[in-house]
Design an enzyme around this catalytic site. Sequence first.
Site, PDB file in Angstrom:
ATOM      1  N   GLU A  54      22.008  -7.425   4.530  1.00  0.00           N
ATOM      2  CA  GLU A  54      22.063  -8.433   3.456  1.00  0.00           C
ATOM      3  C   GLU A  54      21.982  -9.830   4.076  1.00  0.00           C
ATOM      4  O   GLU A  54      22.956 -10.290   4.670  1.00  0.00           O
ATOM      5  CB  GLU A  54      23.374  -8.327   2.668  1.00  0.00           C
ATOM      6  CG  GLU A  54      23.558  -7.001   1.971  1.00  0.00           C
ATOM      7  CD  GLU A  54      24.920  -6.888   1.287  1.00  0.00           C
ATOM      8  OE1 GLU A  54      25.693  -7.864   1.288  1.00  0.00           O
ATOM      9  OE2 GLU A  54      25.195  -5.801   0.760  1.00  0.00           O
ATOM     10  N   HIS A 104      24.933 -12.338   3.067  1.00  0.00           N
ATOM     11  CA  HIS A 104      26.374 -12.055   3.244  1.00  0.00           C
ATOM     12  C   HIS A 104      26.891 -12.492   4.623  1.00  0.00           C
ATOM     13  O   HIS A 104      26.311 -12.140   5.651  1.00  0.00           O
ATOM     14  CB  HIS A 104      26.627 -10.554   3.050  1.00  0.00           C
ATOM     15  CG  HIS A 104      28.056 -10.178   3.289  1.00  0.00           C
ATOM     16  ND1 HIS A 104      28.967  -9.997   2.260  1.00  0.00           N
ATOM     17  CD2 HIS A 104      28.745  -9.997   4.433  1.00  0.00           C
ATOM     18  CE1 HIS A 104      30.148  -9.721   2.786  1.00  0.00           C
ATOM     19  NE2 HIS A 104      30.044  -9.701   4.102  1.00  0.00           N
TER      20      HIS A 104
HETATM   21 ZN   LIG Z   1      28.758 -10.140   0.185  1.00  0.00          ZN
END
Ligand SMILES: [Zn+2]
Length: 214
Positions: free
Chosen positions: A192, A195
């Site tokens: 991700e 993140h």
């Molecule tokens: Zn996250």
Amino acid sequence: MIFLNGRVSGVILVGACCLVWMISSWAWSAAPGEGLIEVTSENVPGVVLDLRYASERNITGKKIYSDGHAWLRRETIQKLTKAVRDLSEKGYRLVLWDAWRPGYAQKVLWAAKPDGRFLTPPSKISRHRRGTSVDVTLADKNGKILEMPSDHDEFNAKADEDFSDVPKELAKRARILRNAMFSAGFSGVPDEWWHYDLRDWGSYEPINGKGLRD
Ligand SMILES: [Zn+2]
């Protein structure tokens, strides 16, 4: 008359004390969990708040949070401020998509996408619940959110850190974001691009929400 004045001023004093107590207890209860501080334009100057779970623009298609307030630990806010400053020197603004996440939100997200590769199952404690993690993206200096390799929570190959499958310009932006977050003291995850965690996130306890279905 002096006695009366004494009583009157006593009543005023008690009233004033009550008011101070009410205001301070209100301020305390305003934080949804102990140790959390609200992210504002005062403590993180220049940040753009766009909490996706406070809108319908998320994988559930429904509003998960009742408001758009973002909460983090003090240490996370301090590091975020550094990243915001660094990005602003490069002509960008940092957008906060998610911050502290209560347990009920984790359950709602898991129900929509029960996939352990991308989400933490409710049986485990998510990093976001510790107040140490953020989902972030970039905006231009006017606050217009920029196109990135993928959308938030777009769980496919475009979201991972191998940016070979996305246009070069978008990969470059994700790397600019990554460099700023790493320099500020965060670590990332391979699947991700949005993140980031405090590097020692594991040493922080989860924070339960007050009055929430946690
Ligand atoms: Zn996250």
